[in-house]
Design a protein around this motif. Structure first.
Motif, PDB file in Angstrom:
ATOM      1  N   HIS A  41      43.903  44.620  12.582  1.00 24.86           N
ATOM      2  CA  HIS A  41      43.920  43.485  13.533  1.00 24.86           C
ATOM      3  C   HIS A  41      42.795  43.566  14.574  1.00 24.86           C
ATOM      4  N   GLU A  96      51.268  47.415  10.453  1.00 24.11           N
ATOM      5  CA  GLU A  96      50.920  46.291  11.334  1.00 24.11           C
ATOM      6  C   GLU A  96      52.204  45.577  11.735  1.00 24.11           C
ATOM      7  N   ASN A 102      47.496  49.813  12.602  1.00 27.48           N
ATOM      8  CA  ASN A 102      47.028  49.027  13.740  1.00 27.48           C
ATOM      9  C   ASN A 102      45.511  49.048  13.892  1.00 27.48           C
TER      10      ASN A 102
END
Length: 303
Positions: A141, A167, A138
């Protein structure tokens, strides 16, 4: 993911990560068992004494799991990378404590090396490559150009090594359908607001580049082979222990501060009641909150 804040140092996504340390630590505690399983799975295929890169290590939850997994199979090096000094310090302390603790029972040693770096402006390969495993959860992004970020991570992988990109998945749930206060179905409306917030976060990220298609396509386009994925659950059913209850209250606070303006005023009022320790509806007193989320890990090998 965090709400926008401008009172401390923050990264190019406009997020004040240092203020999120407590919440990240809470989540790490609740995710620990699931992450241990993932870490063991990821290091199984690695050669002896591998170097593992934990990119965007946050408070160090996965760093600890990777240290434990490497210790169990003969040692290695874990390099922690983060752009926020407070988080990097916390992660390094946690990972070194885990390495020392494991050292009591086995001769295998794991070296822990922290690196303060921002992947929006620095190349992962220049920081610590080449690594036999690069883990990034994560983090991509939040970077302006996601596809370029994936290519940068691939550069840091040694030939024959792996990139593991966590993700996507399923957005977490923690509230029962009908709370007995406000309109039923608040969880779904919170999730919808979070999705809107995410679009806004991407739009507000400086020099943001749109990435179409799934993560597997980005891994393949970057030259990786044997591209696949698996998902893991974090599942703490009701009734909650204190850690889950605290996490749920903090999660709702995040929604209130981060996406409150995207909620219907009636839902905002409900959220305020749920967050008020003096209200009978206070979330921190409920026995029916829980934590259920699914995280997807995309894997690819560098030929």
């Amino acid at each position: 993911m965090a709400a926008h804040s401008h009172n401390h140092a923050h990264t190019h996504d406009g997020i004040d990560w240092s203020s999120r340390l407590t919440m990240l630590r809470q989540a790490d505690e609740l995710d620990a068992e699931a992450r241990r399983v993932v870490a063991r799975r990821l290091v199984r295929a690695l050669p002896e004494q591998p170097t593992v890169l934990d990119v965007g290590c946050g408070a160090g939850g996965m760093s600890v799991a990777l240290v434990e997994a490497l210790s169990a199979r003969g040692g290695g090096t874990v390099v922690l990378v983060d752009a926020t000094p407070e988080l990097l310090d916390a992660a390094t302390a946690a990972a070194r404590a885990a390495a020392a603790h494991v050292g009591d029972t086995t001769t295998a040693t794991v070296r822990v090396r922290p690196v303060l770096a921002d992947l929006a402006t620095e190349r992962a390969a220049g920081i610590a490559g080449p690594a036999q495993l690069v883990w990034a959860s994560n983090v991509v992004h939040h970077l302006p150009d996601e596809r370029a970020a994936v290519v940068g991570l691939i550069e840091a992988v040694a030939p024959g090594g792996w990139l593991a990109l966590a993700e996507g998945g399923l957005s977490g749930k923690f509230l029962p359908y009908d709370l007995g206060v406000g309109e039923p179905g608040l969880q779904d409306r919170l999730s919808a607001a979070r999705a809107q917030w995410f679009v806004r976060m991407r739009e507000n990220t400086t020099d943001s580049v749109r990435m179409s298609g799934g993560w597997n396509l980005a891994l393949s386009a970057g030259g990786l082979v044997d591209v696949t994925a698996f998902s893991y659950l974090v599942d703490h059913p009701a009734p909650p222990g204190p850690a889950v209850r605290d996490w749920a209250v903090n999660q709702l606070k995040w929604y209130d501060e981060g996406v409150g303006d995207l909620l219907h005023p009636a839902d905002r009022r409900t959220v305020r009641r749920l967050l008020d320790p003096h209200d009978p509806a206070f979330l921190g007193l409920r026995d029916d909150v829980f934590l259920l989320t699914a995280n997807t890990v995309h894997l690819g090998r560098k030929p």
